[in-house]
Design an enzyme around this catalytic site. Sequence first.
Site, PDB file in Angstrom:
ATOM      1  N   SER A 110       0.842  -1.194   0.000  1.00  0.00           N
ATOM      2  CA  SER A 110       0.000   0.000   0.000  1.00  0.00           C
ATOM      3  C   SER A 110       0.880   1.249   0.000  1.00  0.00           C
ATOM      4  CB  SER A 110      -0.931  -0.034   1.222  1.00  0.00           C
ATOM      5  OG  SER A 110      -1.890   0.995   1.123  1.00  0.00           O
ATOM      6  N   ASN A 111       0.338   2.369   0.446  1.00  0.00           N
ATOM      7  CA  ASN A 111       1.117   3.612   0.573  1.00  0.00           C
ATOM      8  C   ASN A 111       0.663   4.316   1.848  1.00  0.00           C
ATOM      9  OD1 ASN A 111      -1.155   5.407   0.049  1.00  0.00           O
ATOM     10  ND2 ASN A 111      -1.099   4.559  -2.000  1.00  0.00           N
ATOM     11  N   PRO A 112       1.352   5.384   2.261  1.00  0.00           N
ATOM     12  CA  PRO A 112       1.050   5.963   3.588  1.00  0.00           C
ATOM     13  C   PRO A 112      -0.141   6.916   3.617  1.00  0.00           C
ATOM     14  CG  PRO A 112       3.262   6.573   2.788  1.00  0.00           C
ATOM     15  CD  PRO A 112       2.509   6.026   1.632  1.00  0.00           C
TER      16      PRO A 112
END
Length: 197
Positions: free
Chosen positions: A7-9
């Site tokens: 995923s990403n932050p």
Amino acid sequence: DPVRFISNPSSGKMGFAVATAAENRGAEVVLVAGPTRLFDPANIQTIRVVSAREMAGAVFDHFEAADIIIKTAAVSDYSPPEIADHKIKKGAEEMDIVFQKNIDILRTLGGRKRPDQFLVGFAAETRDLRENACKKLVEKNLDMIVGNLVGNPDSGFSADTNRVTLFYPNREREPLEVMEKTAVANLLLDRILERLS
Ligand code: PMT
């Protein structure tokens, strides 16, 4: 697999700020949210999704009825086509994961957009903000794009503040100071309403 993901932050703060600001102004808001720790905002129909495909389905379901569509989500461009049923065990020194391109939700909306709808995208960039954002503005047939320089603690993913530049199809642009994401959201809505009127 069931215990690991890619995923990403993104925290959801920017998207929830836009949804809340619009609701505060009396709009009927549908918020389609990927995984975030934030609670559903009051008086907003919030649809929780996990994958890009689920987000696409939920967004397409509500697109026809929408006057203004704002896509703040950091949707993955690629994802593995298969999810393992059980935890993948350690084995060889190297391992390959094959990724497949996801549907580009915003580009699809740009192709379906009616003249009475206003479509806004975001562009998170680490360099060449203007060039990259304007390319997306044209390619995705948007009415506005919010260029977001990421990589500094006061802007972009997970921060409470954001530094953005608004770009329009007529080549106009408006760089904004660093400000709270709620303030960015309100300014964004001001500009959209000005353009719509
Ligand atoms: O959630 P926060 O922690 O508050 O962070 C906010 C933010 C950094 C995520 C937000 O301000 C932001 O910049 N969002 C855009 C993130 C992004 O990854 O943009 P992009 O350049 O990859 O995509 C461009 C546009 O296409 C976006 O509007 C995106 O929603 C859309 N897109 C992208 C890929 C895809 N498969 N489908 C899409 O619809």
